[in-house]
Design a protein around this motif. Structure first.
Motif, PDB file in Angstrom:
ATOM      1  N   PHE A  13      48.365  57.042  18.647  1.00 38.78           N
ATOM      2  CA  PHE A  13      47.663  55.905  19.252  1.00 38.78           C
ATOM      3  C   PHE A  13      48.310  54.584  18.836  1.00 38.78           C
ATOM      4  N   ASN A  14      48.577  54.422  17.547  1.00 43.26           N
ATOM      5  CA  ASN A  14      49.166  53.176  17.050  1.00 43.26           C
ATOM      6  C   ASN A  14      50.554  52.930  17.619  1.00 43.26           C
ATOM      7  N   LEU A  15      51.323  54.009  17.797  1.00 42.48           N
ATOM      8  CA  LEU A  15      52.664  53.871  18.371  1.00 42.48           C
ATOM      9  C   LEU A  15      52.591  53.372  19.805  1.00 42.48           C
ATOM     10  N   MET A  16      51.655  53.915  20.582  1.00 39.88           N
ATOM     11  CA  MET A  16      51.512  53.482  21.971  1.00 39.88           C
ATOM     12  C   MET A  16      51.051  52.029  22.048  1.00 39.88           C
ATOM     13  N   CYS A  74      44.631  42.993  29.172  1.00 41.69           N
ATOM     14  CA  CYS A  74      44.113  43.960  30.144  1.00 41.69           C
ATOM     15  C   CYS A  74      45.229  44.348  31.112  1.00 41.69           C
ATOM     16  N   PRO A  75      45.513  45.645  31.284  1.00 40.66           N
ATOM     17  CA  PRO A  75      46.577  46.066  32.204  1.00 40.66           C
ATOM     18  C   PRO A  75      46.213  45.879  33.669  1.00 40.66           C
ATOM     19  N   ARG A  76      44.936  45.591  33.943  1.00 39.77           N
ATOM     20  CA  ARG A  76      44.498  45.418  35.326  1.00 39.77           C
ATOM     21  C   ARG A  76      44.559  43.954  35.772  1.00 39.77           C
ATOM     22  N   ARG A 114      35.646  54.613  20.342  1.00 36.78           N
ATOM     23  CA  ARG A 114      36.222  55.271  21.514  1.00 36.78           C
ATOM     24  C   ARG A 114      37.714  54.991  21.678  1.00 36.78           C
ATOM     25  N   LYS A 115      38.227  54.119  20.809  1.00 42.03           N
ATOM     26  CA  LYS A 115      39.638  53.691  20.900  1.00 42.03           C
ATOM     27  C   LYS A 115      39.958  53.146  22.288  1.00 42.03           C
ATOM     28  N   THR A 116      39.070  52.308  22.789  1.00 42.41           N
ATOM     29  CA  THR A 116      39.262  51.644  24.071  1.00 42.41           C
ATOM     30  C   THR A 116      38.984  50.157  23.901  1.00 42.41           C
ATOM     31  N   SER A 174      41.912  52.101  28.318  1.00 41.72           N
ATOM     32  CA  SER A 174      42.516  52.716  27.141  1.00 41.72           C
ATOM     33  C   SER A 174      44.011  52.446  27.157  1.00 41.72           C
ATOM     34  N   VAL A 175      44.675  52.921  26.139  1.00 42.56           N
ATOM     35  CA  VAL A 175      46.115  52.720  26.047  1.00 42.56           C
ATOM     36  C   VAL A 175      46.861  53.537  27.110  1.00 42.56           C
ATOM     37  N   LYS A 176      46.172  54.496  27.741  1.00 43.62           N
ATOM     38  CA  LYS A 176      46.792  55.336  28.770  1.00 43.62           C
ATOM     39  C   LYS A 176      46.825  54.684  30.147  1.00 43.62           C
TER      40      LYS A 176
END
Length: 320
Positions: free
Chosen positions: A24-27, A39-41, A53-55, A68-70
């Protein structure tokens, strides 16, 4: 706690990505190297982290606030954990002859179908999309991938012999120069006629470069834009520096991978396997960790749905 050293081998990678929150940290570090999550959006930096939730939750978006990171990567909408995804990427980026979906399934504890879908997504990340044209001494050659019709089952056989039923592939290879290793560019062809073969050369090779080809008639006329050197394989395979042996060597590597590991590749998926082999060849002088990181940087901004993957009319998904 002492910071763990980044892995250099497969064993270290499995241990590293499976421990704590390293994957997770690497991503997170790869996507937001300055440490400022956006925000990717919508691109807003007004986000709050939900640790359980790691979000993150975007304060600017009106819908789909959490991400999320995905999100906006090849991992999006996948229930597979990041540690398995990153181990799969390590395997395919560094396996010289490729790795089958069955082996991925056994190694990661997923089904063969899931392993196949993971590999196809990873191959999407391996597409370089570089716009840098080749120059200097460049080889161009074609090969045919697939089984000849005379070896096919009678239900699929269309003729007794010949190349019908096989898929033509054109390769361009820029030879080693100035300490820079040779590199290839591959393209699936519909035909080997001059408009398509010459079109690819003009698109990917700088005018004025020295072009080496065999005696295929489709290359007639290339001397107008290039220093065109021809080697007739009916007579010999090399005259000094005039040859296409670099690509002949690459074709051996490619066919060994397809025949030995993948056994059968459908024509509408072939370009993905070409991207995979070209990536490993072009990055062959890097370390395993270096190849992995280059592959990882290709996951962002790409996505592939299963319905698109199995669509046989999806040739339009092939990169230019």
């Amino acid at each position: 706690m002492k910071e763990q050293k980044f892995p250099q081998t497969l064993l270290e990678a499995v241990q590293f990505f499976g421990a704590d929150d390293n994957a997770f940290n690497l991503m997170v570090k790869m996507r937001w190297p300055d440490g400022k999550v956006t925000c990717p959006r919508c691109g807003s930096d007004k986000v709050g982290f939900i640790a359980t939730r790691k979000t993150w939750e975007c304060k600017s978006c009106t819908t789909k606030k959490q991400f999320s990171v995905k999100v906006r990567t090849i991992f999006e909408d996948s229930p597979i954990k990041l540690d398995k995804w990153l181990c799969a990427m390590w395997l395919i980026a560094n396996a010289k002859n490729g790795i089958s979906s069955y082996e991925i399934g056994r190694s990661l504890g997923v089904t063969q179908k899931t392993g196949w879908f993971m590999l196809q997504r990873i191959r999407l990340a391996l597409q370089t999309g570089t716009i840098e044209k080749m120059k200097g001494h460049v080889e161009s050659d074609e090969t045919f991938i697939g089984g000849r019709s005379r070896f096919m089952h009678k239900a699929r056989k269309k003729q007794q012999s010949g190349w019908k039923g096989m898929t033509p592939v054109q390769g361009l290879l820029e030879r080693t120069a100035g300490g820079k290793a040779s590199r290839v560019k591959l393209k699936v062809l519909k035909t080997t006629r001059n408009h398509e073969v010459q079109g690819n050369v003009r698109e990917y090779v700088l005018k004025g470069s020295e072009l080496h080809t065999d005696a295929l008639r489709s290359y007639i006329g290339m001397n107008q834009d290039y220093v065109h050197q021809v080697i007739d394989h009916a007579i010999c395979y090399a005259k000094g520096h005039v040859h296409t042996n670099g690509l002949e060597n690459f074709w051996c590597l490619l066919k060994r991978t397809i025949k030995g590991t993948y056994v059968n590749v459908e024509p509408f998926h072939l370009f993905r396997y070409l991207d995979e082999q070209a990536f490993r060849f072009n990055e062959r002088e890097d370390s395993d960790a270096g190849r992995f990181m280059k592959a990882l940087h290709g996951v962002v901004g790409k996505g592939l749905k299963y319905v698109d993957l199995i669509d046989k009319g999806g040739e339009d998904l092939q990169p230019a």
